[in-house]
Enzyme design. Sequence first.
Site, short mmCIF file in Angstrom:
data_model
loop_
_atom_site.label_atom_id
_atom_site.label_comp_id
_atom_site.label_asym_id
_atom_site.label_seq_id
_atom_site.Cartn_x
_atom_site.Cartn_y
_atom_site.Cartn_z
N ASN A 154 0.88 -1.17 0.00
CA ASN A 154 0.00 0.00 0.00
C ASN A 154 0.92 1.21 0.00
OD1 ASN A 154 -1.77 2.06 0.50
ND2 ASN A 154 -2.26 1.45 2.60
N LYS A 213 0.27 4.24 -0.30
CA LYS A 213 -0.31 5.48 0.25
C LYS A 213 0.00 6.64 -0.69
CE LYS A 213 -0.12 3.36 4.71
NZ LYS A 213 -0.22 3.50 6.16
N HIS A 245 -9.72 1.28 4.47
CA HIS A 245 -8.44 1.46 5.17
C HIS A 245 -8.66 2.43 6.33
CE1 HIS A 245 -4.38 2.71 6.12
NE2 HIS A 245 -3.99 1.58 5.58
N GLU A 300 -7.05 4.84 7.42
CA GLU A 300 -6.83 6.26 7.13
C GLU A 300 -8.04 6.86 6.41
OE1 GLU A 300 -2.95 5.77 5.34
OE2 GLU A 300 -2.20 5.16 7.30
N GLU A 304 -5.80 -4.77 10.40
CA GLU A 304 -4.74 -3.78 10.65
C GLU A 304 -5.05 -3.00 11.92
OE1 GLU A 304 -2.59 -2.59 6.78
OE2 GLU A 304 -4.45 -1.46 6.84
N GLY A 327 2.12 2.38 10.65
CA GLY A 327 3.06 3.47 10.48
C GLY A 327 3.74 3.90 11.77
N SER A 370 3.09 -2.08 10.36
CA SER A 370 4.53 -2.14 10.62
C SER A 370 5.16 -3.51 10.34
CB SER A 370 4.83 -1.69 12.06
OG SER A 370 4.41 -0.35 12.24
P1 PGA Z 1 2.58 0.29 7.61
O1 PGA Z 1 1.13 0.53 6.94
O2 PGA Z 1 3.10 -1.02 7.08
O3 PGA Z 1 3.41 1.47 7.17
O4 PGA Z 1 2.37 0.25 9.08
C1 PGA Z 1 0.24 -0.53 6.72
C2 PGA Z 1 -1.03 -0.01 6.09
O5 PGA Z 1 -1.47 1.10 6.41
O6 PGA Z 1 -1.63 -0.69 5.24
#
Ligand code: PGA
Length: 254
Positions: free
Chosen positions: A9, A11, A95, A97, A167, A173, A212
């Site tokens: 992903n 982003k 997601h 976010e 998640e 993140g 992460s």
């Molecule tokens: P990350 O993000 O691996 O940077 O923690 C995962 C995601 O948001 O899908």
Amino acid sequence: MRAQMVLGNWKMHGSLVGNKTLLDGVLAGLAGVDSVHCGVCVPFPYLFQAQFILQGSQVIWGAQNVSQHEKGAFTGEVSVGMLNDLGCNIVLVGHSERRAIYGEDDATVAEKFVAAQKAGIKPILCVGETLEEREKNITADVVKRQLLAVVDKAGLDALKDCVVAYEPVWAIGTGKTATPQQAQEVHAFIRGLFAEKNAELAENLTILYGGSVKASNAVELFSMPDIDGGLIGGASLDINEFVSICKAAQPKAV
Ligand code: PGA
């Protein structure tokens, strides 16, 4: 065997030049690896580039969001038909976010899920609790509510052709990965939720872990019985990290 999958992903990251280096590197690194389905979810403007570079390869591509509407006066939105035009196989829906920053609620996520499936694009349904919810001990309730919103709208059978990504929001993140045991516990809960209704469907459901994931923790996470690969944010922007993570997912007997 249950399908194992590793998806990047990106982003809101990327550039024409950087993407080419990244995708060429990933393709080279994954040459000959066919035990796991790998893919990337890229920003809309780069779907065309992803299609150009990845078509004919074993790496699939898709978007990070899509409109629930088919077409019309929805300024700034992108439809499932447009994703189809660009060869997308997958799209992220719900997601955290999107939920937290753009106010997408369970009902909207369910509508997006249905729109994607109707167009033949596999939705990657993202669920997960915040730190506050985990501390209140309501992780299972939150994840169940998020999943059942989709089942109520789309029907249980719709889950035959989707992927669930668990998640935990507090792990995204932040560098704070859930321990393999913490992740496994929620994955088993998700599978169990559907097993009550349809054991075969539950056994075959691919459930990814995200938050992460790095090359250094992927093997341990993916070896848990109910973790079928990962949804990778930050580490998907690094060729070696992403290739190693893809290689860490191994087919699981069901
Ligand atoms: P990350 O993000 O691996 O940077 O923690 C995962 C995601 O948001 O899908």
